[in-house]
Design a protein around this motif. Structure first.
Motif, PDB file in Angstrom:
ATOM      1  N   PHE A 208       1.456  19.914  20.451  1.00 36.74           N
ATOM      2  CA  PHE A 208       1.501  18.487  20.769  1.00 36.74           C
ATOM      3  C   PHE A 208       0.521  17.726  19.885  1.00 36.74           C
ATOM      4  N   LEU A 209       0.933  16.536  19.441  1.00 40.21           N
ATOM      5  CA  LEU A 209       0.088  15.682  18.609  1.00 40.21           C
ATOM      6  C   LEU A 209      -0.539  14.543  19.386  1.00 40.21           C
ATOM      7  N   THR A 210       0.092  14.107  20.458  1.00 40.19           N
ATOM      8  CA  THR A 210      -0.488  13.068  21.310  1.00 40.19           C
ATOM      9  C   THR A 210      -0.604  13.611  22.726  1.00 40.19           C
ATOM     10  N   ASN A 211      -1.493  13.001  23.527  1.00 42.22           N
ATOM     11  CA  ASN A 211      -1.816  13.573  24.842  1.00 42.22           C
ATOM     12  C   ASN A 211      -0.995  13.021  25.993  1.00 42.22           C
ATOM     13  N   GLY A 212      -0.138  12.052  25.750  1.00 41.65           N
ATOM     14  CA  GLY A 212       0.713  11.528  26.805  1.00 41.65           C
ATOM     15  C   GLY A 212       0.098  10.416  27.632  1.00 41.65           C
ATOM     16  N   GLN A 213      -1.145  10.027  27.347  1.00 37.55           N
ATOM     17  CA  GLN A 213      -1.753   8.932  28.097  1.00 37.55           C
ATOM     18  C   GLN A 213      -1.047   7.606  27.823  1.00 37.55           C
ATOM     19  N   SER A 214      -0.522   7.460  26.600  1.00 39.24           N
ATOM     20  CA  SER A 214       0.314   6.301  26.259  1.00 39.24           C
ATOM     21  C   SER A 214       1.673   6.816  25.819  1.00 39.24           C
TER      22      SER A 214
END
Length: 446
Positions: A208-214
């Motif tokens: 994963f490259l982004t954490n899902g917070q946005s």
């Protein structure tokens, strides 16, 4: 339709086209159309690749175990193309190291072609993966390549071997040594977590490259593979971000108080074309990756979005509802000479130009569903490739023969990644750890 000339045995022609084998004089070129459908994929043997010495290397594998894994990957790549029916590596006769360059062809009479190779540990800490392709009937070598890699990159060597085999037997470049970035989705239907993930084209090396917070949507590779561009939310407002692949950091593409979205790179990776909504009107803009003032390319009432460059950078295809319904248009890269190219029933969305330059893929909306289609850049030759309830978001393989997209089952709200080739016959699901949407295929890796 693309026709390529090959100098291979006539039986390969039958496998690629589904027709009968033709008589062939030695050295005489064949014309093989691999865009048409195939009724009988070519049988090709891929035995376990031996090693001259069993040496521990990487990922708790030794060179002997790695030889089996490399063969599995090569067979899997070729099988996924729909053009080949690999035999093995399990259940096939073992191959000794000397036999790699001197095959016992009598062992492979059930196949038309044979892939052999080896895995060798070098004294400097690298690995050499050898890759050989043979014509079984003619008992001749068709190609050989060797790949020297760091142990952590052994899977890439396997994909490169599959690419070499694919290229020699089809006349087109391969596409297996590449990656896919997509939106990984999880959570309940009304409150999905959407984060960007990246993996090899066969699903390996997933992270994963982004954490899902946005919420993150529509990730796209730059052709030089140094950047991703994608849309994320700053509060309730979508904005386009650039992601530095080496540094693992993101930054805004443009500092604007307006909604920005639907971004893609130019073929030279120096510019990004994107959409921006200003005072209720959405137009397409272009801006350098390094930053600067956006240049407006369209100026019509309504919504202009989804820009995608031609491979030569001279033209842009996009979607617009300026005529009353969502249709496809093409313009010069500076915004001039805008003209409509889609005239079939229904509406059109998410156009993307093929790496070859000869086709535009799109989402066709109509008849109660969403489907993946292609047409020539001038609008002729429209063909629908899929027939499910909701297929959308096409992305081309590096060689322009296969298309990734995402499919949503009716009523589920859950999407999965799929692929289909230009015949519309070889359709398959791409396994991902979570639900997936918005795929983008990278160029071949450097």
């Amino acid at each position: 339709m693309r026709v390529v000339k090959l100098t291979i045995l006539a039986s390969l022609l039958a496998a690629l086209t589904g027709g009968p084998a033709l008589a062939q004089q030695a050295g005489e070129p064949l014309e093989v159309d691999i865009v048409g459908g195939i009724s009988a994929p070519m049988p090709i043997a891929v035995p376990v690749m031996p090693t001259p010495a069993v040496v521990p290397v990487a990922e708790r594998l030794n060179t002997e175990q790695m030889g089996a894994q490399v063969a599995e990957i090569v067979a899997g790549d070729l099988r996924a193309s729909g053009l080949f029916t690999p035999q093995g590596p399990r259940g096939l006769p073992s191959v000794s190291f000397p036999q790699v360059t001197a095959p016992v062809f009598a062992n492979w009479s059930g196949a038309q072609a044979l892939v052999q190779g080896f895995v060798q540990s070098n004294g400097n800490g690298t690995l050499t993966v050898g890759c050989y392709l043979y014509d079984v009937a003619a008992q001749t070598e068709l190609t050989r390549q060797g790949f020297v890699v760091q142990p952590a990159s052994w899977r890439r060597a396997a994909h490169k071997c599959a690419d070499a085999v694919y290229a020699r037997l089809t006349g087109e470049s391969g596409y297996f040594d590449s990656r896919v970035v997509y939106v990984a989705e999880s959570g309940p239907k009304g409150k999905r977590t959407k984060r960007i993930a990246i993996m090899d084209q066969d699903g390996a090396n997933h992270r994963f490259l982004t954490n899902g917070q946005s919420t993150a949507l529509t990730p796209r590779f730059s052709p030089d593979q140094k950047w991703l561009v994608y849309m994320s939310y700053d509060g309730a407002r979508p904005q386009v971000y650039l992601y530095d692949m080496a540094a693992g950091r993101q930054r805004l593409l443009v500092s604007q108080p307006n909604m920005t979205f639907a971004a893609r790179f130019s073929p030279d990776s120096r510019h990004v074309v994107f959409s921006m909504a200003v005072n209720g009107n959405t137009d397409i803009y272009r801006v350098p990756v390094a930053g600067g003032t956006p240049q407006r390319l369209t100026n019509s009432p309504g919504i202009d979005t989804g820009g995608s460059y031609s491979p030569d950078g001279q033209r842009i295809v996009f979607e617009s509802d300026r005529g009353g319904s969502q249709q496809l248009y093409v313009m010069s890269a500076d915004g001039s000479d805008q003209r409509r190219i889609s005239f079939g029933g229904g509406t059109y969305a998410t156009p993307v130009w093929s790496p070859r330059g000869d086709q535009i893929a799109f989402t066709k909306i109509g008849g109660g569903g969403f489907r993946i289609g292609v047409m020539a850049p001038g609008g002729s030759g429209e063909r629908i490739l899929t027939e499910a309830w909701q297929d959308e978001g096409p992305s081309w393989a590096p060689n322009g023969r296969v298309i990734n997209f995402f499919r949503t089952a009716q009523g589920s709200g859950k999407a999965q990644l799929w692929s289909v080739d230009l015949t519309g016959q070889n359709e398959r699901r791409i396994a991902t750890p979570l639900d997936g949407s918005d795929p983008s295929w990278s160029p071949l890796l450097n």
